[in-house]
Design a protein around this motif. Structure first.
Motif, PDB file in Angstrom:
ATOM      1  N   PHE A 214       0.928  -1.111   0.007  1.00 40.78           N
ATOM      2  CA  PHE A 214      -0.079  -0.035  -0.016  1.00 40.78           C
ATOM      3  C   PHE A 214       0.707   1.140   0.043  1.00 40.78           C
ATOM      4  O   PHE A 214       0.667   2.360  -0.787  1.00 40.78           O
ATOM      5  CB  PHE A 214      -0.967   0.095   1.318  1.00 40.78           C
ATOM      6  CG  PHE A 214      -1.559   1.292   1.253  1.00 40.78           C
ATOM      7  CD1 PHE A 214      -2.484   1.708   0.636  1.00 40.78           C
ATOM      8  CD2 PHE A 214      -1.110   2.289   2.132  1.00 40.78           C
ATOM      9  CE1 PHE A 214      -3.413   3.024   0.682  1.00 40.78           C
ATOM     10  CE2 PHE A 214      -1.684   3.697   2.552  1.00 40.78           C
ATOM     11  CZ  PHE A 214      -2.794   3.795   1.667  1.00 40.78           C
ATOM     12  N   PHE A 215       1.791   1.252   0.934  1.00 41.74           N
ATOM     13  CA  PHE A 215       2.744   2.592   0.872  1.00 41.74           C
ATOM     14  C   PHE A 215       3.296   2.849  -0.445  1.00 41.74           C
ATOM     15  O   PHE A 215       3.666   3.961  -0.631  1.00 41.74           O
ATOM     16  CB  PHE A 215       3.370   2.445   2.198  1.00 41.74           C
ATOM     17  CG  PHE A 215       2.526   2.880   3.592  1.00 41.74           C
ATOM     18  CD1 PHE A 215       2.408   4.074   3.842  1.00 41.74           C
ATOM     19  CD2 PHE A 215       2.397   1.742   4.330  1.00 41.74           C
ATOM     20  CE1 PHE A 215       1.573   4.369   4.881  1.00 41.74           C
ATOM     21  CE2 PHE A 215       1.456   2.209   5.521  1.00 41.74           C
ATOM     22  CZ  PHE A 215       1.305   3.658   5.675  1.00 41.74           C
ATOM     23  N   ARG A 216       3.976   1.847  -1.001  1.00 46.89           N
ATOM     24  CA  ARG A 216       4.710   1.771  -2.099  1.00 46.89           C
ATOM     25  C   ARG A 216       3.678   2.606  -3.238  1.00 46.89           C
ATOM     26  O   ARG A 216       4.094   3.551  -3.994  1.00 46.89           O
ATOM     27  CB  ARG A 216       5.063   0.347  -2.824  1.00 46.89           C
ATOM     28  CG  ARG A 216       5.920   0.741  -4.187  1.00 46.89           C
ATOM     29  CD  ARG A 216       6.928   1.777  -4.108  1.00 46.89           C
ATOM     30  NE  ARG A 216       7.386   1.721  -5.581  1.00 46.89           N
ATOM     31  CZ  ARG A 216       7.789   2.920  -5.858  1.00 46.89           C
ATOM     32  NH1 ARG A 216       7.794   3.925  -5.364  1.00 46.89           N
ATOM     33  NH2 ARG A 216       8.086   2.995  -7.035  1.00 46.89           N
ATOM     34  N   ILE A 217       2.271   2.161  -3.136  1.00 52.76           N
ATOM     35  CA  ILE A 217       1.326   2.537  -4.114  1.00 52.76           C
ATOM     36  C   ILE A 217       1.300   4.194  -3.964  1.00 52.76           C
ATOM     37  O   ILE A 217       1.201   5.191  -4.584  1.00 52.76           O
ATOM     38  CB  ILE A 217       0.062   1.969  -4.150  1.00 52.76           C
ATOM     39  CG1 ILE A 217       0.178   0.754  -5.044  1.00 52.76           C
ATOM     40  CG2 ILE A 217      -0.909   2.719  -4.883  1.00 52.76           C
ATOM     41  CD1 ILE A 217      -1.080  -0.158  -4.886  1.00 52.76           C
ATOM     42  N   LEU A 218       1.089   4.463  -2.470  1.00 52.64           N
ATOM     43  CA  LEU A 218       0.897   5.711  -1.909  1.00 52.64           C
ATOM     44  C   LEU A 218       2.077   6.629  -2.374  1.00 52.64           C
ATOM     45  O   LEU A 218       1.862   7.658  -2.853  1.00 52.64           O
ATOM     46  CB  LEU A 218       0.745   5.690  -0.348  1.00 52.64           C
ATOM     47  CG  LEU A 218       0.552   7.129   0.542  1.00 52.64           C
ATOM     48  CD1 LEU A 218      -0.579   7.822  -0.242  1.00 52.64           C
ATOM     49  CD2 LEU A 218       0.853   6.972   1.838  1.00 52.64           C
ATOM     50  N   ASP A 219       3.289   6.185  -2.232  1.00 54.60           N
ATOM     51  CA  ASP A 219       4.429   6.927  -2.873  1.00 54.60           C
ATOM     52  C   ASP A 219       4.560   7.154  -4.420  1.00 54.60           C
ATOM     53  O   ASP A 219       4.789   8.138  -4.544  1.00 54.60           O
ATOM     54  CB  ASP A 219       5.877   6.198  -2.348  1.00 54.60           C
ATOM     55  CG  ASP A 219       6.272   6.268  -1.025  1.00 54.60           C
ATOM     56  OD1 ASP A 219       5.548   6.956  -0.193  1.00 54.60           O
ATOM     57  OD2 ASP A 219       6.908   5.305  -0.444  1.00 54.60           O
ATOM     58  N   VAL A 220       4.001   6.246  -4.991  1.00 52.31           N
ATOM     59  CA  VAL A 220       3.964   6.521  -6.515  1.00 52.31           C
ATOM     60  C   VAL A 220       2.887   7.551  -6.774  1.00 52.31           C
ATOM     61  O   VAL A 220       3.134   8.415  -7.844  1.00 52.31           O
ATOM     62  CB  VAL A 220       3.603   5.208  -7.196  1.00 52.31           C
ATOM     63  CG1 VAL A 220       3.136   5.418  -8.620  1.00 52.31           C
ATOM     64  CG2 VAL A 220       4.714   4.239  -7.266  1.00 52.31           C
ATOM     65  N   LEU A 221       1.684   7.611  -6.104  1.00 47.28           N
ATOM     66  CA  LEU A 221       0.558   8.531  -6.454  1.00 47.28           C
ATOM     67  C   LEU A 221       1.058   9.995  -5.869  1.00 47.28           C
ATOM     68  O   LEU A 221       0.840  10.969  -6.370  1.00 47.28           O
ATOM     69  CB  LEU A 221      -0.705   8.163  -5.691  1.00 47.28           C
ATOM     70  CG  LEU A 221      -1.137   6.827  -6.241  1.00 47.28           C
ATOM     71  CD1 LEU A 221      -2.771   6.490  -5.573  1.00 47.28           C
ATOM     72  CD2 LEU A 221      -1.536   6.961  -7.722  1.00 47.28           C
TER      73      LEU A 221
END
Length: 276
Positions: free
Chosen positions: A63-70
């Motif tokens: 989740f936090f990897r996706i959050l960082d991408v966004l």
């Protein structure tokens, strides 16, 4: 089951669990009994930590990897919302729009449209417009390369060839018809200025790339309509005819388009022309 099929099945189960919207425990509970046993067998329990708790570690990392991408893809939206509100928006978004591709490049594609119906976007409509602009900037940067149209290319055309001339937009060109001045808001945030919620109206924007830099600016209704007609592949004479109502008459429309052509050539937003 072959080793390859078994590996693919275990990869599928692992992804289902780490991407489960409400956590690994709910993902495990939703699996059929056979899959549940195999999924739990993938992760060994350790002292003080169950298999499900260890799966949640991977889920949180995912989740936090996706959050960082966004965050990287929507930096101005992040600034306008703040960390906590952005985190909550992404959580809500991923519940309805989970990533379904091995690459995270497109994970934020549906965020601007989703934001238009989200409570945060309903309360502040300019947020969805800013998000739409930021996604267009992302697309423009990644668009294919093309050889720009040069003024000399047009100067070499015979006068009678202009009527059937079809102008080709650069692959990086994006047209947005927004309800708030998102281009100005984006620039204000980047400049560190205080942004106040703007009034709604019509604010067309074009996004383009020249070499390795991406640009955007708000444009007038005539330019937006002209570029939309060009993007449809209409010949020059038809573009002018359709613009005649806005410009006053066909001759004025042709003059206006020629003026716009000079701007488009300078900005490098057209490719080599084609003939019908």
């Amino acid at each position: 089951m072959s080793d390859r099929a078994g590996l693919a099945r275990m990869q599928r189960l692992f992804w289902q669990l780490i991407a489960a919207p409400e956590g690994a425990a709910s993902g495990v509970a939703a699996l059929p009994p056979g899959d549940r046993d195999d999924a739990l067998a993938m992760i060994r329990a350790r002292a003080g930590m169950s298999a499900v708790e260890r799966l949640d570690v991977y889920a949180n990392m995912y989740f936090f990897r996706i959050l960082d991408v966004l965050k990287e893809g929507y930096p101005v939206l992040l600034s306008l919302l703040g960390d906590d509100a952005f985190h909550n928006l992404v959580t809500d978004y991923l519940l309805q729009n989970p990533s379904r591709h091995w690459s995270l490049r497109g994970v934020g594609e549906r965020l601007p449209q989703y934001l238009r119906t989200h409570p945060a976007g309903s309360a502040a409509p300019h947020l969805a417009d800013v998000a739409a602009l930021e996604w267009a900037l992302h697309e423009a940067f990644d668009a294919a390369d093309a050889t720009p149209l040069r003024a000399e290319d047009l100067a070499a055309l015979a006068p009678e060839a202009w009527a059937e001339l079809v102008l080709v937009p650069d692959p990086a060109l994006r047209l947005l018809d927004l309800a708030t001045p998102a281009s100005r808001l984006w620039q204000d945030v980047k400049a560190g200025l205080v942004v106040t919620p703007p009034e709604r109206g019509r604010h067309p924007v074009r996004v383009w790339r020249r070499e390795m830099r991406v640009f955007h600016k708000e444009i007038g209704p005539l330019e937006h309509q002209a570029l939309a007609l060009v993007a449809r592949g209409l010949p020059f004479a038809e573009v002018c005819a359709r613009l005649s109502g806005a410009a006053g008459d066909p001759q004025e429309a042709a003059t206006a388009v020629v003026g716009l052509l000079r701007v488009w050539l300078a900005d490098g937003i057209l490719c080599a022309p084609a003939r019908r």
